[in-house]
Design an enzyme around this catalytic site. Structure first.
Site, PDB file in Angstrom:
ATOM      1  CE  LYS A 107       5.314  14.477  -9.986  1.00  0.00           C
ATOM      2  NZ  LYS A 107       4.261  14.591  -9.052  1.00  0.00           N
ATOM      3  CB  THR A 139      -3.037  16.698 -17.098  1.00  0.00           C
ATOM      4  OG1 THR A 139      -2.652  17.623 -17.677  1.00  0.00           O
ATOM      5  CG2 THR A 139      -3.093  15.576 -18.631  1.00  0.00           C
ATOM      6  N   GLY A 173      -4.581  17.968 -11.751  1.00  0.00           N
ATOM      7  CA  GLY A 173      -4.680  17.124 -10.591  1.00  0.00           C
ATOM      8  C   GLY A 173      -3.205  15.488 -10.526  1.00  0.00           C
ATOM      9  CB  THR A 174      -1.289  14.373 -12.892  1.00  0.00           C
ATOM     10  OG1 THR A 174      -0.278  15.738 -13.066  1.00  0.00           O
ATOM     11  CG2 THR A 174      -1.433  14.485 -14.014  1.00  0.00           C
ATOM     12  N   GLY A 175      -0.006  15.022 -10.301  1.00  0.00           N
ATOM     13  CA  GLY A 175       0.378  15.358  -8.735  1.00  0.00           C
ATOM     14  C   GLY A 175      -0.178  14.581  -7.489  1.00  0.00           C
ATOM     15  CB  CYS A 176      -3.039  16.146  -5.730  1.00  0.00           C
ATOM     16  SG  CYS A 176      -2.804  17.276  -6.054  1.00  0.00           S
TER      17      CYS A 176
END
Length: 264
Positions: free
Chosen positions: A175, A208, A210-213
Protein backbone atom coordinates in the site's frame (compact mmCIF):
# COMPACT_ATOMS: atom_id res chain seq x y z
CA UNK A 1 -32.84 -19.73 2.70
CA UNK A 2 -29.51 -18.68 1.23
CA UNK A 3 -26.60 -18.60 3.66
CA UNK A 4 -24.04 -15.91 2.75
CA UNK A 5 -20.34 -16.78 2.55
CA UNK A 6 -18.65 -16.76 5.95
CA UNK A 7 -15.54 -14.68 6.70
CA UNK A 8 -13.56 -14.77 9.93
CA UNK A 9 -11.55 -11.88 11.33
CA UNK A 10 -8.81 -12.65 13.85
CA UNK A 11 -7.89 -9.28 15.32
CA UNK A 12 -8.05 -6.85 18.22
CA UNK A 13 -11.04 -4.88 19.41
CA UNK A 14 -11.12 -1.09 18.89
CA UNK A 15 -13.38 0.45 21.54
CA UNK A 16 -13.76 3.57 19.37
CA UNK A 17 -15.29 1.49 16.56
CA UNK A 18 -13.09 2.76 13.73
CA UNK A 19 -10.60 -0.07 13.26
CA UNK A 20 -9.97 -3.66 14.35
CA UNK A 21 -12.78 -6.16 14.79
CA UNK A 22 -15.40 -3.43 14.57
CA UNK A 23 -14.17 -2.13 11.20
CA UNK A 24 -13.78 -5.66 9.89
CA UNK A 25 -17.36 -6.67 10.65
CA UNK A 26 -18.76 -3.44 9.19
CA UNK A 27 -16.80 -4.03 5.99
CA UNK A 28 -17.96 -7.62 5.72
CA UNK A 29 -21.56 -6.52 6.15
CA UNK A 30 -21.08 -4.00 3.32
CA UNK A 31 -19.88 -6.81 1.03
CA UNK A 32 -22.82 -9.08 1.84
CA UNK A 33 -20.86 -11.80 3.64
CA UNK A 34 -21.38 -13.11 7.16
CA UNK A 35 -18.63 -11.81 9.42
CA UNK A 36 -17.40 -13.78 12.45
CA UNK A 37 -14.67 -12.88 14.93
CA UNK A 38 -11.83 -14.19 17.04
CA UNK A 39 -10.74 -11.41 19.39
CA UNK A 40 -7.01 -11.47 20.13
CA UNK A 41 -6.74 -8.36 22.29
CA UNK A 42 -8.85 -5.65 23.86
CA UNK A 43 -7.77 -2.03 23.44
CA UNK A 44 -8.86 1.18 25.12
CA UNK A 45 -8.83 3.34 22.02
CA UNK A 46 -10.42 6.52 20.70
CA UNK A 47 -9.82 9.20 18.07
CA UNK A 48 -6.76 10.45 19.98
CA UNK A 49 -4.87 7.16 20.27
CA UNK A 50 -4.54 3.90 22.16
CA UNK A 51 -4.62 4.25 25.93
CA UNK A 52 -4.17 0.58 26.78
CA UNK A 53 -3.94 -2.95 25.31
CA UNK A 54 -4.72 -6.31 26.92
CA UNK A 55 -3.88 -9.41 24.85
CA UNK A 56 -6.12 -12.41 25.45
CA UNK A 57 -4.67 -15.76 26.56
CA UNK A 58 -3.63 -18.06 23.75
CA UNK A 59 -6.15 -20.68 24.88
CA UNK A 60 -8.98 -18.14 24.58
CA UNK A 61 -7.97 -17.32 21.00
CA UNK A 62 -7.64 -21.00 20.14
CA UNK A 63 -11.06 -21.80 21.66
CA UNK A 64 -12.78 -18.99 19.73
CA UNK A 65 -11.24 -20.14 16.47
CA UNK A 66 -12.12 -23.80 16.94
CA UNK A 67 -15.65 -22.95 18.07
CA UNK A 68 -16.39 -21.02 14.90
CA UNK A 69 -14.49 -23.04 12.31
CA UNK A 70 -15.44 -26.51 13.54
CA UNK A 71 -19.17 -25.76 13.59
CA UNK A 72 -19.85 -23.02 11.05
CA UNK A 73 -16.90 -23.28 8.69
CA UNK A 74 -15.20 -20.40 6.94
CA UNK A 75 -14.64 -19.28 3.34
CA UNK A 76 -11.90 -16.75 4.07
CA UNK A 77 -9.89 -15.49 7.04
CA UNK A 78 -8.43 -12.04 7.74
CA UNK A 79 -5.83 -11.45 10.45
CA UNK A 80 -5.03 -8.10 12.04
CA UNK A 81 -3.62 -7.16 15.45
CA UNK A 82 -2.02 -10.23 17.06
CA UNK A 83 -0.12 -8.40 19.81
CA UNK A 84 2.47 -11.00 20.89
CA UNK A 85 4.77 -13.69 19.52
CA UNK A 86 2.74 -16.37 21.29
CA UNK A 87 -0.48 -15.23 19.67
CA UNK A 88 1.18 -15.00 16.25
CA UNK A 89 2.36 -18.60 16.57
CA UNK A 90 -1.00 -19.77 17.85
CA UNK A 91 -2.89 -18.17 14.97
CA UNK A 92 -0.37 -19.40 12.38
CA UNK A 93 -0.81 -22.97 13.62
CA UNK A 94 -4.60 -22.66 13.43
CA UNK A 95 -4.44 -21.28 9.91
CA UNK A 96 -2.30 -24.23 8.84
CA UNK A 97 -5.32 -26.46 9.53
CA UNK A 98 -7.69 -24.28 7.50
CA UNK A 99 -8.01 -24.61 3.74
CA UNK A 100 -9.59 -21.19 3.30
CA UNK A 101 -7.69 -18.26 1.76
CA UNK A 102 -6.03 -15.99 4.31
CA UNK A 103 -5.46 -12.23 4.13
CA UNK A 104 -2.73 -11.07 6.54
CA UNK A 105 -2.66 -7.42 7.56
CA UNK A 106 0.67 -7.33 9.47
CA UNK A 107 -0.41 -4.68 11.95
CA UNK A 108 2.50 -3.13 13.81
CA UNK A 109 1.32 0.28 14.96
CA UNK A 110 -1.95 2.19 15.11
CA UNK A 111 -2.86 5.23 13.01
CA UNK A 112 -1.59 7.34 15.91
CA UNK A 113 1.76 5.54 16.14
CA UNK A 114 0.92 3.35 19.15
CA UNK A 115 2.53 -0.10 19.17
CA UNK A 116 0.09 -2.95 18.55
CA UNK A 117 2.66 -5.72 18.12
CA UNK A 118 5.54 -6.55 20.42
CA UNK A 119 8.94 -6.11 18.78
CA UNK A 120 9.73 -9.69 19.81
CA UNK A 121 6.85 -10.92 17.60
CA UNK A 122 8.20 -9.61 14.31
CA UNK A 123 10.25 -12.72 13.56
CA UNK A 124 7.18 -14.89 14.15
CA UNK A 125 5.18 -12.78 11.69
CA UNK A 126 7.89 -13.17 9.05
CA UNK A 127 8.63 -16.84 9.59
CA UNK A 128 5.29 -18.34 10.66
CA UNK A 129 2.39 -16.08 9.71
CA UNK A 130 3.29 -14.67 6.30
CA UNK A 131 3.91 -18.13 4.78
CA UNK A 132 0.23 -18.87 5.53
CA UNK A 133 -1.00 -15.81 3.64
CA UNK A 134 -2.82 -15.89 0.34
CA UNK A 135 -2.45 -12.10 0.32
CA UNK A 136 -0.36 -9.92 2.62
CA UNK A 137 -1.33 -6.23 2.79
CA UNK A 138 1.52 -4.24 4.39
CA UNK A 139 1.83 -0.48 4.28
CA UNK A 140 5.25 1.08 3.73
CA UNK A 141 6.15 1.23 7.42
CA UNK A 142 5.20 -2.44 7.81
CA UNK A 143 7.33 -3.38 4.79
CA UNK A 144 10.25 -1.62 6.43
CA UNK A 145 10.03 -3.40 9.77
CA UNK A 146 9.33 -6.75 8.13
CA UNK A 147 12.12 -6.65 5.58
CA UNK A 148 14.34 -3.62 6.14
CA UNK A 149 13.38 -2.28 2.70
CA UNK A 150 12.11 1.31 2.77
CA UNK A 151 10.12 2.52 -0.24
CA UNK A 152 10.05 6.26 -0.77
CA UNK A 153 8.81 6.54 -4.36
CA UNK A 154 6.53 4.59 -6.68
CA UNK A 155 9.62 3.16 -8.37
CA UNK A 156 10.59 1.51 -5.06
CA UNK A 157 7.37 -0.49 -4.73
CA UNK A 158 8.42 -3.53 -6.84
CA UNK A 159 11.52 -4.08 -4.68
CA UNK A 160 9.44 -3.69 -1.54
CA UNK A 161 6.93 -6.25 -2.81
CA UNK A 162 9.67 -8.74 -3.72
CA UNK A 163 11.13 -8.44 -0.23
CA UNK A 164 7.78 -9.31 1.34
CA UNK A 165 7.18 -12.16 -1.13
CA UNK A 166 10.45 -13.66 0.06
CA UNK A 167 8.73 -14.22 3.43
CA UNK A 168 6.29 -16.65 1.81
CA UNK A 169 2.89 -15.13 0.97
CA UNK A 170 1.41 -16.06 -2.42
CA UNK A 171 0.54 -12.44 -3.21
CA UNK A 172 1.50 -9.13 -1.66
CA UNK A 173 -0.34 -5.83 -1.89
CA UNK A 174 2.06 -3.02 -0.98
CA UNK A 175 0.00 0.00 0.00
CA UNK A 176 1.62 3.19 -1.22
CA UNK A 177 -0.75 5.63 0.45
CA UNK A 178 2.10 7.09 2.52
CA UNK A 179 4.26 7.96 -0.49
CA UNK A 180 4.93 11.69 -0.42
CA UNK A 181 4.12 14.06 -3.23
CA UNK A 182 2.07 11.82 -5.52
CA UNK A 183 -1.25 13.01 -6.89
CA UNK A 184 -2.63 9.47 -6.74
CA UNK A 185 -2.69 6.85 -4.01
CA UNK A 186 -0.76 4.02 -5.70
CA UNK A 187 -0.70 0.37 -4.59
CA UNK A 188 1.09 -2.59 -6.16
CA UNK A 189 -0.32 -6.13 -6.15
CA UNK A 190 2.01 -8.90 -7.32
CA UNK A 191 2.72 -12.60 -6.98
CA UNK A 192 6.22 -12.18 -8.36
CA UNK A 193 5.03 -12.81 -11.92
CA UNK A 194 1.99 -10.63 -12.48
CA UNK A 195 1.94 -6.96 -11.51
CA UNK A 196 -1.26 -5.01 -10.99
CA UNK A 197 -0.99 -1.28 -10.32
CA UNK A 198 -3.98 0.24 -8.54
CA UNK A 199 -4.52 3.98 -8.52
CA UNK A 200 -7.08 6.26 -6.97
CA UNK A 201 -7.20 10.00 -6.35
CA UNK A 202 -5.38 11.08 -3.19
CA UNK A 203 -8.16 12.52 -1.04
CA UNK A 204 -7.66 15.51 1.26
CA UNK A 205 -9.39 13.96 4.27
CA UNK A 206 -7.54 13.42 7.55
CA UNK A 207 -10.24 11.09 8.89
CA UNK A 208 -8.73 7.80 7.75
CA UNK A 209 -8.72 5.67 10.91
CA UNK A 210 -9.21 2.00 10.03
CA UNK A 211 -8.15 2.04 6.39
CA UNK A 212 -5.78 -0.93 6.68
CA UNK A 213 -8.26 -3.12 8.54
CA UNK A 214 -10.99 -2.15 6.11
CA UNK A 215 -8.95 -2.94 3.01
CA UNK A 216 -7.82 -6.35 4.25
CA UNK A 217 -11.36 -7.28 5.28
CA UNK A 218 -12.69 -6.17 1.91
CA UNK A 219 -10.13 -8.39 0.15
CA UNK A 220 -11.09 -11.36 2.33
CA UNK A 221 -14.77 -10.74 1.60
CA UNK A 222 -14.09 -10.72 -2.13
CA UNK A 223 -12.18 -14.01 -1.91
CA UNK A 224 -15.06 -15.56 0.02
CA UNK A 225 -17.40 -14.47 -2.77
CA UNK A 226 -15.31 -16.42 -5.26
CA UNK A 227 -13.33 -13.60 -6.83
CA UNK A 228 -9.74 -14.03 -7.93
CA UNK A 229 -7.07 -12.20 -5.94
CA UNK A 230 -6.74 -9.36 -8.50
CA UNK A 231 -10.53 -9.01 -8.70
CA UNK A 232 -10.91 -9.00 -4.91
CA UNK A 233 -8.15 -6.43 -4.45
CA UNK A 234 -9.56 -4.12 -7.16
CA UNK A 235 -13.00 -4.22 -5.55
CA UNK A 236 -11.47 -3.60 -2.12
CA UNK A 237 -9.50 -0.60 -3.41
CA UNK A 238 -12.69 0.91 -4.85
CA UNK A 239 -14.57 0.37 -1.58
CA UNK A 240 -11.81 1.85 0.58
CA UNK A 241 -11.50 4.90 -1.66
CA UNK A 242 -15.20 5.60 -1.17
CA UNK A 243 -14.90 5.00 2.56
CA UNK A 244 -12.01 7.47 2.84
CA UNK A 245 -13.97 10.05 0.86
CA UNK A 246 -16.75 9.69 3.42
CA UNK A 247 -14.49 9.72 6.49
CA UNK A 248 -15.97 11.88 9.23
CA UNK A 249 -14.85 13.68 12.40
CA UNK A 250 -15.35 11.79 15.64
CA UNK A 251 -14.02 12.95 19.00
CA UNK A 252 -11.06 15.28 19.16
CA UNK A 253 -8.64 13.51 16.85
CA UNK A 254 -8.63 11.40 13.69
CA UNK A 255 -12.07 10.11 12.73
CA UNK A 256 -12.89 6.83 10.98
CA UNK A 257 -13.60 6.05 7.35
CA UNK A 258 -17.27 5.58 6.47
CA UNK A 259 -17.96 1.86 6.14
CA UNK A 260 -21.58 2.53 5.18
CA UNK A 261 -20.90 5.01 2.36
CA UNK A 262 -22.55 2.86 -0.29
CA UNK A 263 -25.80 2.75 1.65
CA UNK A 264 -25.77 6.55 1.89
Amino acid sequence: MRTPPTVLTVAGSDSGGGAGIQADLKTMQAFGVHGMSVITAVTAQNSLGVQGTWPLPEEAVRAQFRSVVDDIGVRAVKTGMLASAGLVRTVAALLAETGAPVVVDPVGVSKHGDALLAASARAAVREELLPRATVATPNLDEVAWLTGVRARTEADLPAAAEAVLACGPRWVLVKGGHLAGDEDAVDLLTDGTERHWLRSPRLANRHTHGTGCTLASAVASGLALGRTVPEAVAAAKEYVTGAIAGGFPLGGGIGPVDHGWRAR
